[in-house]
Structure formats: C-alpha cells, structure tokens
Write a protein that holds these residues in place. Structure first.
Motif: not given
Length: 401
Positions: A227-243
């Motif tokens: 989650x280096x690029x996708x994590x920490x808020x970028x996708x609207x969640x803290x982690x992209x996996x949360x979707x």
C-alpha cells in the motif's frame, strides 16, 4: 541560457539519465501548487506519486520536523530514542496490527517484506530451506532493487540487470484461478498492490482482493499488501484494501508516511510474523530514526481524524465523474482509479502521454505519463475543488481540437 535552460542542461550533463523529467525546474511549493525558477506557478496533479498526500509544506508536518531537528535527528538503532515506541505503537494501531519494522524507502520495505515472508515460511510454516516461493502479479511495480526487478514484467525496468533472484512466480493480476493454481506447499506469500499504480492505476475486478484473502488463509500463505502508493488516504480510505473489507497479514507502507518531508517506510504485521527476527538478522542505520518518527507520528495523527480520507472520497467522486464525461468525446478512451487517483488512457490520435503531459505543463498543470498513452492524476488530498476543476479544464482544453 535562461535559468531554466541552464539548470536542465547542467542536470543533463552531470546526472545519470535514469529519469526523463518534464522540462520544468521547481524552486518552491505550497499546498497543491509549485513555482518554478522563473516564477511560473503549476498545479501539482501528481503529488510525488502519493508521497505528498498532505500537500507541499504542510504546516503541521513542517513544524513537527523543525521541532525534532532542534532535538535529535539520528541515533541509529544501537540505542532507543524517545519517539520510536510511540511511532511503532501508533502505526500498529492505525493498521490494526501488533508490530512494526521501520525502514526508509518503499523498496527497502518491500525487500523487508520478502525477507520476512521467507523467514516465516522456514521457521513457522516449515517450508524446506531454500524452497520458499512468493507469488506476485504481472505488471506489478514494487521498486527497483535487483531482487524486486527480478519479478517485474516491465522489460525497461528489468533488462540488463541479471542474473535475477529466484523464488517468485508471476500470475495475471485479477485472476483468482491462476493464483490458486500457482500455489504449492512451498508458497509462503502472495505480494500484491491493491491498485497497480505504475501500471496505469489498474483496479482489480470486484471481489478479487477478498478472494485472495480467502485463498491465502485457506493455504496458510501470507497476504502481503503493498500500500505504498494506494495507502494512507489516497483512495478515500486509510488503506485501499478497506474497499473490500480485507485485512492482510502484512502491510507495506511508504511514500505518504513521510509526509513528503523525509523518506519513511515500514512493514506492519502481527507479533507472530515479525517476531521471526532476532537481533542482527535485519536492519537499517536510518530506519526508524527520530526525525522520521516525529514526522510519521504527525501523519498518523492527521489520518486518525478521517478528514483526509473523506476529502479524497468526495473529491475523488467528482474527479471520476468529470473524467468520465471526457470519454464521450473520443479523446479519452478509458478512466480507471479510486478516490483522488486516476489513470487516463488518451487516444493515440491525440498524442502520447508524454506529449499530453508537456501540453498540460504549458498550461500550468503537472502530471506524468506511463506506458505510452496513459497519464496519471493524483493531486494532493488538500487540493481545493476549485483548483481541481481548473486543472481538469486545462485537460479538456488540451484534448479539444
């Protein structure tokens, strides 16, 4: 020569040509805007490949760094320091995990995850020594070390660097059947990006990541989420996996964790998994240094409020709606992504991704191309709706004949 031309010429003469940057020389930046050496302003729609999620010169992060600079910046891990325990505790809590192994760059964190998975496979799972296998996805991007490019399918990143590190098997991204077929008793981990950034912001089919979680759990295989690029808020969640409501066995974090101030990365997992390490078996002089921990602690505090995730979700919906409208005119073929992150495939008849990026630069917007005709859009999460709309208007103008 003008200042810009002189700076570019000097860089071309004295630095290795491992990058092909746009012909702009940045001198200062604030929020979502950057200013070049000639005083021209540009809207940053790349955000350092998500390293600048909180914008340039974020006051909270700069103040945290300044305060720490006055105290102590580096001890090495030979000694404890007073920011380390809080950083590890709070990052573990943010991830819903137990233990943290800090490093500096994303590639170092991926290497650490690979080493962790192999050591766990030998010491815990009981895989015969030297036989551990890690499954990865085609079109991945996890970094540029020799081991990491050994399992890349990008020949530009891989060519001329052999011999390559063994122990990896590549399967198509998004294909659960192929992943299942590739698993053996010696498989110790599956390493995936929840969204493939460098490949053009590729989002996997619905249910894929949940399916990976089910398969890995059933086969006693670690699910490692890069989650280096996708994590920490970028996708609207803290982690992209949360979707997809998925929690991996291990998070690999970087980029935004350092707030665009210092490089900070980490592997976050359970005590059982990261507990395989003993003193002397892995390390980093700068990993988890006081300055890095101080900045990362402020990043964690900012993420705890949820405001940046909400902002990325709301502005992301607007971004994708507006980009979707552009697909009706023929210039934009496909739009992919999630939150404030989009891959935009431009019709080749309108130009290459590089040409479109240069035209946008001339209009005061900075993006970057990838894989020929694709441009990536990933502004800082602090961008205003008005600035985002202005940037999109410049894209419309570039694509209007």
């Amino acid at each position: 020569m003008a200042t810009t031309d002189r700076a570019i010429a000097s860089a071309e003469a004295h630095s290795a040509h491992n990058y092909h940057p746009l012909p702009v020389v940045i001198a200062s930046a604030d929020g979502a805007w950057m200013t070049d050496v000639e005083g021209r302003r540009y809207l940053d729609m790349l955000a350092g490949y998500s390293a600048l999620n909180f914008g340039h010169g974020n006051r909270r992060l700069i103040d945290a760094a300044k305060a720490q600079l006055e105290r102590v910046t580096l001890t090495s891990r030979a000694f404890h320091h007073d920011r380390f325990a809080d950083f590890c505790t709070q990052l573990a809590e943010l991830c819903g995990m137990e233990m943290v192994l800090p490093m500096n760059t994303g590639a170092e964190a991926v290497e650490t995850a690979v080493k962790t998975a192999r050591k766990w496979g030998y010491r815990t799972k009981g895989v015969p020594d030297g036989t551990a296998k890690i499954i990865v996805a085609a079109d991945n991007f996890h970094g540029r070390t020799t081991t990491i490019i050994s399992f890349s399918t990008d020949e530009e990143a891989r060519a001329d660097y052999g011999p390559y590190t063994p122990g990896f098997e590549i399967v198509p991204y998004g294909d659960l059947a192929a992943l299942d077929a590739a698993m053996t008793d010696n498989t110790v981990a599956v390493l995936l990006e929840p969204i493939q950034g460098e490949a053009g912001v590729l989002v996997p089919p619905p249910g894929y990541l949940a399916g990976v979680r089910e398969l890995t759990r059933a086969r006693n295989v670690l699910f490692i989420a890069d989650e280096i690029q996708s994590g920490l808020g970028r996708t609207g969640k803290t982690f992209a996996l949360e979707h997809e409501g998925v929690v991996p066995d291990m998070y690999v974090l970087g980029k935004a964790l350092g707030g665009g101030v210092v490089p900070v990365s980490a592997v976050v997992s359970s005590a059982e998994i990261l507990g395989v390490f003993r003193p002397g078996e892995h390390g980093s002089t700068f990993g988890g240094n006081p300055l890095a921990c101080a900045v990362a602690l402020e990043v964690i505090a900012m993420l705890r409020t949820g405001e940046y995730q909400q902002r990325a979700a709301e502005l992301g919906d607007h971004l994708h709606h507006e980009l979707g409208l552009m697909t009706t005119g023929g210039a934009v073929e496909t739009v992919r992504g999630r939150g404030l992150w989009a891959g935009v495939d431009i019709s080749p008849s309108y130009g290459t991704g590089r040409e479109i990026s240069e035209k946008l630069m001339d209009r005061g917007v900075l993006v970057k191309d990838t894989h020929g005709s694709t441009i990536r859009i990933a502004p800082p999460l602090v961008i205003s709706k008005e600035d985002l709309d202005w940037g999109l208007e410049q894209l419309r103008a570039v694509l209007t004949r």
